[in-house]
Design a protein around this motif. Structure first.
Motif, PDB file in Angstrom:
ATOM      1  N   LEU A 258       0.814  -1.214   0.000  1.00 58.15           N
ATOM      2  CA  LEU A 258       0.000   0.000   0.000  1.00 58.15           C
ATOM      3  C   LEU A 258       0.848   1.265   0.000  1.00 58.15           C
ATOM      4  O   LEU A 258       0.538   2.214  -0.708  1.00 58.15           O
ATOM      5  N   ARG A 259       1.893   1.215   0.767  1.00 59.25           N
ATOM      6  CA  ARG A 259       2.708   2.431   0.891  1.00 59.25           C
ATOM      7  C   ARG A 259       3.187   2.949  -0.470  1.00 59.25           C
ATOM      8  O   ARG A 259       2.967   4.106  -0.823  1.00 59.25           O
ATOM      9  N   ALA A 260       3.794   2.053  -1.229  1.00 60.11           N
ATOM     10  CA  ALA A 260       4.300   2.471  -2.541  1.00 60.11           C
ATOM     11  C   ALA A 260       3.155   2.856  -3.473  1.00 60.11           C
ATOM     12  O   ALA A 260       3.273   3.787  -4.273  1.00 60.11           O
ATOM     13  N   GLN A 261       2.061   2.131  -3.326  1.00 60.79           N
ATOM     14  CA  GLN A 261       0.933   2.418  -4.214  1.00 60.79           C
ATOM     15  C   GLN A 261       0.347   3.790  -3.903  1.00 60.79           C
ATOM     16  O   GLN A 261      -0.098   4.500  -4.804  1.00 60.79           O
TER      17      GLN A 261
ATOM     18  N   ALA B 254       0.078   6.911  -6.412  1.00 60.03           N
ATOM     19  CA  ALA B 254      -1.193   7.579  -6.660  1.00 60.03           C
ATOM     20  C   ALA B 254      -1.061   9.082  -6.432  1.00 60.03           C
ATOM     21  O   ALA B 254      -1.553   9.890  -7.228  1.00 60.03           O
ATOM     22  N   VAL B 255      -0.388   9.442  -5.356  1.00 64.01           N
ATOM     23  CA  VAL B 255      -0.220  10.858  -5.051  1.00 64.01           C
ATOM     24  C   VAL B 255       0.631  11.535  -6.123  1.00 64.01           C
ATOM     25  O   VAL B 255       0.350  12.663  -6.528  1.00 64.01           O
ATOM     26  N   ARG B 256       1.629  10.834  -6.600  1.00 61.40           N
ATOM     27  CA  ARG B 256       2.450  11.409  -7.656  1.00 61.40           C
ATOM     28  C   ARG B 256       1.598  11.720  -8.882  1.00 61.40           C
ATOM     29  O   ARG B 256       1.696  12.790  -9.470  1.00 61.40           O
TER      30      ARG B 256
ATOM     31  N   SER C 188      -5.468  15.037  -2.552  1.00 62.38           N
ATOM     32  CA  SER C 188      -6.090  14.764  -1.264  1.00 62.38           C
ATOM     33  C   SER C 188      -5.794  13.326  -0.858  1.00 62.38           C
ATOM     34  O   SER C 188      -5.715  12.428  -1.702  1.00 62.38           O
ATOM     35  N   VAL C 189      -5.627  13.148   0.424  1.00 63.27           N
ATOM     36  CA  VAL C 189      -5.360  11.812   0.940  1.00 63.27           C
ATOM     37  C   VAL C 189      -6.522  10.893   0.607  1.00 63.27           C
ATOM     38  O   VAL C 189      -6.323   9.735   0.232  1.00 63.27           O
ATOM     39  N   SER C 190      -7.729  11.412   0.719  1.00 57.54           N
ATOM     40  CA  SER C 190      -8.904  10.594   0.438  1.00 57.54           C
ATOM     41  C   SER C 190      -8.866  10.061  -0.985  1.00 57.54           C
ATOM     42  O   SER C 190      -9.097   8.868  -1.219  1.00 57.54           O
ATOM     43  N   GLU C 191      -8.562  10.939  -1.924  1.00 54.91           N
ATOM     44  CA  GLU C 191      -8.555  10.516  -3.319  1.00 54.91           C
ATOM     45  C   GLU C 191      -7.470   9.477  -3.561  1.00 54.91           C
ATOM     46  O   GLU C 191      -7.684   8.509  -4.297  1.00 54.91           O
ATOM     47  N   ALA C 192      -6.332   9.688  -2.949  1.00 57.23           N
ATOM     48  CA  ALA C 192      -5.248   8.715  -3.099  1.00 57.23           C
ATOM     49  C   ALA C 192      -5.683   7.357  -2.555  1.00 57.23           C
ATOM     50  O   ALA C 192      -5.463   6.317  -3.179  1.00 57.23           O
TER      51      ALA C 192
ATOM     52  N   PRO D 264      -4.309   5.200   4.874  1.00 53.95           N
ATOM     53  CA  PRO D 264      -3.016   5.858   4.663  1.00 53.95           C
ATOM     54  C   PRO D 264      -2.330   6.259   5.954  1.00 53.95           C
ATOM     55  O   PRO D 264      -1.099   6.306   6.017  1.00 53.95           O
ATOM     56  N   TYR D 265      -3.110   6.526   6.985  1.00 56.50           N
ATOM     57  CA  TYR D 265      -2.519   7.025   8.219  1.00 56.50           C
ATOM     58  C   TYR D 265      -1.825   5.925   9.007  1.00 56.50           C
ATOM     59  O   TYR D 265      -1.253   6.177  10.067  1.00 56.50           O
ATOM     60  N   LYS D 266      -1.921   4.695   8.517  1.00 60.63           N
ATOM     61  CA  LYS D 266      -1.120   3.630   9.121  1.00 60.63           C
ATOM     62  C   LYS D 266       0.296   3.640   8.566  1.00 60.63           C
ATOM     63  O   LYS D 266       1.201   3.038   9.107  1.00 60.63           O
TER      64      LYS D 266
END
Lengths: 212, 212
Positions: free
Chosen positions: A23-26, A30-32, A44-48, A59-61
DNA sequence: GCGCGAATGTCAGCAATCCTCACATTTCAC
DNA sequence: GTGAAATGTGAGGATTGCTGACATTCGCGC
């Protein structure tokens, strides 16, 4: 840096391959994409999380907050920038003017290729100043410039004049990149041939002007 | 400071002093402070309204959306930048190297003086590309550089070489400004004396390198 | 003076966002 | 296996951007 290997080999990469897969890399990827598409603030974190197919809390994990995700994107991008600059320098004879210009060209190419990410990398907003790893990567990139300039002048890396001229080249290239992607003075920049421009710049920087 | 804030919306300009007093200008000022303090993304319409002492819906009577407020800040800032550059050029003899360096110095001073606003002006994110007035102001600033360079070379303003060298100076100064405020390569930039640096740059730009 | 329309403000509210909490599930180390 | 840690979910509070409906005030023609 990149522990983005989703291999079941234990001990090497203890993280990043549990439930979701990596997940982390994904998320970083996505954010990139989001940053590149919608700009540094259109993310936005939500969209990612949505794109990665997880809940908006997942994501917050992996990241403390949204800034840390951005820092991940920046870190990965700087690795690519560094690699591009080194490869460009290696494509020409050591100490040649072309090698110097090529390093700058790689920089400009990166900016033109992914302007959104470039803006993120260098137009940082908060929380980045305290990241020593990013600072170090920036210094590494600068080191490539220094090396090219030092080779041209046949002087040691630590020479004050080398540092100074390397910084000149960097500011030049940095400014040109930003002006281009921000489309300021679009008329002027549009008609500029980068390679010719960079060769001219490199020559001007190497020339020893009469000091007063 | 009854400034005739330039309004993209026609028909609103002469007013802006009804109930509140001069809410529009006050909002722009508040946003400028916020941007300067917390960075371009640390700003919110609500906070600006709070500082101006109005409800969070009031700003939308003056600006279509948050981007338009930012554009107002940018517009006002570019006016100041332009004024600073012109004043700097006028402080030295026409055609002198010092005049050329001074224009760059004014640019750098602006960036150092209000880095947040500077980042906002040049690190635009969205909705700015379509603003012809901002483009025009950017061209005006560039015009000051062109004028200084043309005077040094004793060539007409429209000369291709003048344009080219003026753009060189601009990219240089732009890059230096950004590198400085972003604190990349802090060691290098910290020990740079701006004026000396700019004089060197100006000399290098004016020197006619051997064209291949 | 007066009334009317436009300009300017408030309040309530919707949707989206960031981030936290309590809780479920999976994996790793032993 | 078992426990602990890692990784996920869902609910929810706080803040924000922006939009309506409504109230107020100003400018201006009469």
């Amino acid at each position: 840096m990149a522990d983005d290997i989703n291999s079941p080999v234990p001990g090497v990469t203890p993280k990043a391959a549990y439930h979701h897969g990596d997940l982390r890399a994904q998320l970083v990827a996505a954010v990139r994409d989001l940053v590149e598409t919608y700009g540094p603030d259109g993310f936005s974190v939500s969209e990612a999380a949505r794109r990665a197919g997880v809940s908006s809390a997942a994501p917050y994990k992996h990241f403390r907050d949204r800034h840390e995700i951005l820092r991940g994107v920046v870190s990965e991008a700087m690795d690519r920038l560094f690699a591009g600059m080194e490869a460009a320098a290696a494509a020409y004879p050591v100490g040649s003017l072309e090698a110097m210009a090529a390093v700058g060209q790689a920089y400009v190419d990166f900016a033109k290729g992914e302007p959104g990410v470039f803006r993120l990398v260098f137009g940082l907003t908060e929380g980045h100043e305290n990241a020593p790893d990013l600072l170090a990567k920036g210094e590494s990139c600068f080191g490539v410039v220094v090396q090219a300039v030092a080779a041209c002048l046949d002087l040691p890396l630590g020479d004050r004049d080398v540092q100074r001229r390397a910084y000149m080249l960097w500011s030049f290239v940095h400014g040109h990149s930003f002006l281009h992607i921000d489309m300021k003075t679009r008329v002027t920049t549009a008609e500029i041939d980068d390679w010719d421009y960079l060769m001219t710049i490199s020559r001007a920087i190497l020339a020893r002007p009469a000091r007063p």
